[in-house]
Scaffold this motif. Structure first.
Motif, short mmCIF file in Angstrom:
data_model
loop_
_atom_site.label_atom_id
_atom_site.label_comp_id
_atom_site.label_asym_id
_atom_site.label_seq_id
_atom_site.Cartn_x
_atom_site.Cartn_y
_atom_site.Cartn_z
N ASP A 113 -13.12 3.24 -6.88
CA ASP A 113 -11.93 2.52 -6.42
C ASP A 113 -12.26 1.34 -5.50
O ASP A 113 -11.38 0.71 -4.96
CB ASP A 113 -10.92 3.47 -5.76
CG ASP A 113 -11.49 4.12 -4.51
OD1 ASP A 113 -12.65 3.82 -4.17
OD2 ASP A 113 -10.78 4.91 -3.88
N LEU A 165 0.84 -1.20 0.00
CA LEU A 165 0.00 0.00 0.00
C LEU A 165 0.87 1.25 0.00
O LEU A 165 1.89 1.30 0.69
CB LEU A 165 -0.88 0.02 1.25
CG LEU A 165 -1.96 -1.07 1.33
CD1 LEU A 165 -2.45 -1.21 2.77
CD2 LEU A 165 -3.13 -0.73 0.43
N LYS A 166 0.44 2.24 -0.75
CA LYS A 166 1.15 3.53 -0.69
C LYS A 166 0.77 4.19 0.64
O LYS A 166 -0.25 3.84 1.24
CB LYS A 166 0.72 4.39 -1.88
CG LYS A 166 1.05 3.76 -3.22
CD LYS A 166 1.12 4.80 -4.31
CE LYS A 166 1.62 4.18 -5.60
NZ LYS A 166 0.59 3.42 -6.32
N TYR A 188 -0.78 6.73 1.64
CA TYR A 188 -2.13 7.27 1.85
C TYR A 188 -3.22 6.21 1.60
O TYR A 188 -4.41 6.47 1.79
CB TYR A 188 -2.37 8.46 0.91
CG TYR A 188 -2.12 8.13 -0.54
CD1 TYR A 188 -3.14 7.57 -1.33
CD2 TYR A 188 -0.87 8.32 -1.11
CE1 TYR A 188 -2.89 7.23 -2.65
CE2 TYR A 188 -0.62 7.98 -2.43
CZ TYR A 188 -1.63 7.43 -3.19
OH TYR A 188 -1.39 7.08 -4.49
N GLU A 189 -2.84 5.01 1.18
CA GLU A 189 -3.85 4.00 0.83
C GLU A 189 -4.22 3.13 2.03
O GLU A 189 -3.36 2.79 2.84
CB GLU A 189 -3.31 3.06 -0.27
CG GLU A 189 -3.27 3.67 -1.65
CD GLU A 189 -2.71 2.69 -2.67
OE1 GLU A 189 -3.19 2.71 -3.81
OE2 GLU A 189 -1.79 1.90 -2.33
N THR A 190 -5.51 2.77 2.12
CA THR A 190 -5.93 1.82 3.15
C THR A 190 -6.52 0.56 2.51
O THR A 190 -6.83 -0.40 3.21
CB THR A 190 -6.99 2.43 4.09
OG1 THR A 190 -8.07 2.92 3.29
CG2 THR A 190 -6.42 3.56 4.93
N LYS A 191 -6.69 0.60 1.20
CA LYS A 191 -7.28 -0.54 0.50
C LYS A 191 -6.68 -0.62 -0.90
O LYS A 191 -6.44 0.42 -1.52
CB LYS A 191 -8.79 -0.28 0.38
CG LYS A 191 -9.61 -1.47 -0.02
CD LYS A 191 -11.03 -1.06 -0.35
CE LYS A 191 -12.00 -1.28 0.76
NZ LYS A 191 -13.41 -1.16 0.32
N LYS A 192 -6.40 -1.82 -1.38
CA LYS A 192 -5.83 -1.92 -2.72
C LYS A 192 -6.20 -3.25 -3.35
O LYS A 192 -6.13 -4.30 -2.70
CB LYS A 192 -4.30 -1.81 -2.62
CG LYS A 192 -3.61 -1.85 -3.96
CD LYS A 192 -2.10 -1.86 -3.74
CE LYS A 192 -1.39 -1.79 -5.06
NZ LYS A 192 -0.40 -0.73 -5.09
#
Ligand code: SF4
Length: 651
Positions: free
Chosen positions: A564, A301-302, A304-308
């Motif tokens: 997304d 995950l980047k 700022y990401e919480t879901k991918k």
């Protein structure tokens, strides 16, 4: 059967005339007759029944007549606990009291809702508590279970989650007929009662669990009613997916053996000192592998990401499968060696759960199912990491496992159609059968008004986020609070609350989703009749607040699916592959259904009134807006706040 139903729903029968507020409703009779037709002709039926039809009686009455005539059982599956409780605590007891023919009903829950006396006894005997206070908590629960139902649902106090997991029924740890407590066991008592019942109330999840168990959980039935059927696709998609969390796996290891605290089930095994080095090594290996696995997942995950979404197999090294396999193998082996039956079954249960975790890891990393979507999630601080999958398209599974089976299926909800057509919902769940649309009996033309903020810029424009809250403030002044303001994102909700709270709270209680639990918020909103509730996604459905507390419903933005979301994204790709335009084929109809669920919150009873304010000008400025407008109840549409003011002056 049809003549009796006709008499019943035209006020000449023995049952419904006893209802305190019963009124004849044409739509209710139409639905009841259609349900009776479907049952007698064994044809699947999907009915959209507008709010106020009284749809639960419209399917329960024919169902009762049918079960008794045919001598077969029916299941009624709901999407929410609220509806399940309403059926079991109100509607069915009323029908049982007033029906001229006797029938029995029962409610069944998932096994985790039942107190297991054998497991509870073992927890007490070996002191397997997370903290010492749980000993007295367990005593209270055990006393209650010996006198009452033993269904946790009926227990009045909250139960520590860790304790509940240790004292509830688990299939792999259940001795069934060989158990000393079999006769008085709450789970089997309910199962036996369900065997005697004509109508069995369950939830959608339990229905899918029944399918997964190859039909072992429910008695044989000839008809299945799915109420709140708009939820079926989502429930099916997640039920047949996987989910494994870092915290869950860590807790599972602690239940087996926590070397640091010397706790867990293992130290209770006879001969533990001899096993200790091996088990300690296995647990440490598993924990280390799990830490690495979830750390590698989180690193995908980047910041700022919480879901991918994960698109390729083997996204992280598979160093966890082997330790999990070794650990479960060890537990199964020791289960065979121990003479203590309770400990043995608990080891089997723990081994089984480790094995399920291994299956989740393998299925997630292999990504072998082309009809599944895979993704990862993590909390902001990466202390909770999880892997997931869900079915992308449930239609074929539903067709084969539900619609084409030997029983008759009745699906119902207030929101199944888009522009009065069932095509979208039917396609999403692969439904084949008759469809029937019945509008709401409420007088929307007199009692409701639709206001459209046509002069606002599109929500896609930055200025919308500045101007929309101002318009919400103006509407709240006109309605004197008493409003539910619905958003599609927390970010916009928070910005709007920030802009308005100081001013609005001078006159009204401001309630905001996330500040306390949903039930507390809804209770306060219901009892404080001038309050304003700001809420997002989960409040678009299932909110039932009749009367003065809710006379202004603000839809800030048309609820298009967040692109997304991994499953939504996978569905859109599927449509593209079929050469279909995903916006028209999926996003638009789905958004219309959600929009309809949202606006359905306003008029709940025939004496309710109010304004639906739509602050997304795309509803009148874009061609697709027509589909939203055509799906709305027939209330007059206005564009001027003065007309809203006039409406309230006249009501
Ligand atoms: S029958 Fe199964 S669920 Fe019931 S008390 Fe015994 S072990 Fe527990």
């Amino acid at each position: 059967m049809h003549a009796r139903i006709e008499a019943e729903f035209t006020g000449r029968g023995p049952i419904l005339t006893n209802l305190p507020r019963y009124e004849k409703r044409g739509g209710q009779l139409e639905m009841a007759l259609a349900v009776a037709d479907a049952l007698t002709s064994e044809t699947n039926l999907m009915v959209e029944a507008g709010t106020g039809i009284g749809k639960s009686f419209a399917y329960l009455v024919p169902l009762i007549y049918w079960t008794l005539k045919e001598g077969r059982k029916a299941v009624v599956a709901t999407g929410t606990k609220v509806l399940q409780n309403q059926l079991v605590a109100k509607d069915l007891p009323f029908l049982a009291d007033h029906s001229d023919i006797p029938f029995k009903f029962e409610v069944l829950y998932g096994q985790e809702n039942f107190f297991c006396r054998r497991r509870a006894g073992m927890v007490a005997q070996y002191g397997l508590f997370d903290d010492p206070d749980q000993a007295s908590e367990l005593e209270r629960i055990a006393t209650w279970a010996s006198q009452e139902s033993g269904v946790f649902e009926d227990y009045q106090e909250p139960i520590s989650p860790g304790l509940k997991g240790q004292i509830s029924r688990r299939s792999e740890a259940c001795l069934r007929r060989n158990c000393t407590y079999y006769v008085e066991c709450p789970y089997y008592r309910k199962r036996r009662a369900a065997e005697q019942a004509d109508i069995i109330v369950i939830n959608h999840l339990l229905f899918f669990a029944h399918l997964e168990s190859a039909g072992k959980l429910l008695p044989e039935f000839g008809a299945a009613v799915f109420d709140e059927a708009q939820r079926l696709e989502q429930v099916a998609a997640s039920y047949f997916g996987v989910r494994l969390t870092s915290i869950g796996l860590s807790l599972l290891c602690s239940r087996i053996y926590n070397p640091r605290r010397g706790s867990g089930i293992a130290p209770k095994l006879p001969g533990f000192p001899a096993l200790k080095p091996k088990l300690r090594a296995l647990i440490e290996e598993t924990r280390l592998a799990a830490d690495n696995f979830f750390m590698n997942i989180a690193n995908l995950l980047k910041p700022y990401e919480t879901k991918k979404r994960i698109r390729a197999a083997g996204c992280v090294p598979n160093d966890l499968e082997q330790p999990l396999d070794d650990l479960s193998g060890f537990l199964f082996e020791k289960a065979k060696d121990t003479d203590d039956e309770n400990l043995s079954f608990e080891l089997i249960s723990l081994g089984d759960r480790v094995s399920v975790a291994k299956g989740a890891v393998v299925s997630f990393l292999d990504m072998a199912d082309a009809n599944s979507v895979y993704w990862i999630e993590a909390s902001d601080r990466n202390d909770r990491v999880s892997i997931h999958s869900a079915l992308i398209d449930v239609s074929e599974m539903m067709r084969n496992s539900v619609w084409n089976q030997s029983w008759t299926n009745i699906l119902t909800s207030a929101t199944l159609t888009v522009g009065k057509r069932f095509d979208f919902t039917a396609e999403r769940i692969g439904f084949k059968g008759r469809t029937l649309w019945i509008g709401s009996p409420f007088d929307y033309e007199q009692n409701a008004l639709t206001y459209v903020g046509h002069d606002l810029v599109s929500p896609k424009h930055e200025a919308w986020a500045e101007r929309m809250p101002q318009r919400v403030g103006e509407l709240l002044k006109v309605s004197e609070g008493r409003a539910l303001v619905l958003f599609t994102s927390y970010a916009t909700l928070n910005k709007t609350v920030e802009a308005l709270e100081e001013e609005v709270s001078k006159k009204h209680t401001v309630l905001v989703q996330g500040r306390t639990s949903r039930n507390v918020l809804l209770d306060e909103f219901r009892f404080d009749t001038s309050s304003v509730l700001f809420a997002t996604t989960s409040f678009w459905e299932g909110v039932d607040i009749p009367g003065e507390s809710l006379v202004m419903l603000v839809i800030t933005r048309l609820p298009f699916e967040v692109p997304d979301d991994p499953r939504a994204e996978a569905i859109l790709e599927g449509y593209r592959r079929q050469g279909k335009e995903p916006f028209t084929a999926y996003q638009l109809p789905l958004s219309v259904l959600r929009f309809r669920q949202g606006i359905g919150r306003l008029i709940r009873r025939d004496d309710d009134y109010g304004v639906i304010a739509v602050l997304d000008s795309r509803i009148v400025k874009r061609a697709y807006g027509r589909l939203f407008l055509d799906s709305m109840p027939p209330a007059p549409v206005v564009f001027n706040l003065l007309e809203v003011q006039r409406f309230f002056e006249n009501h």
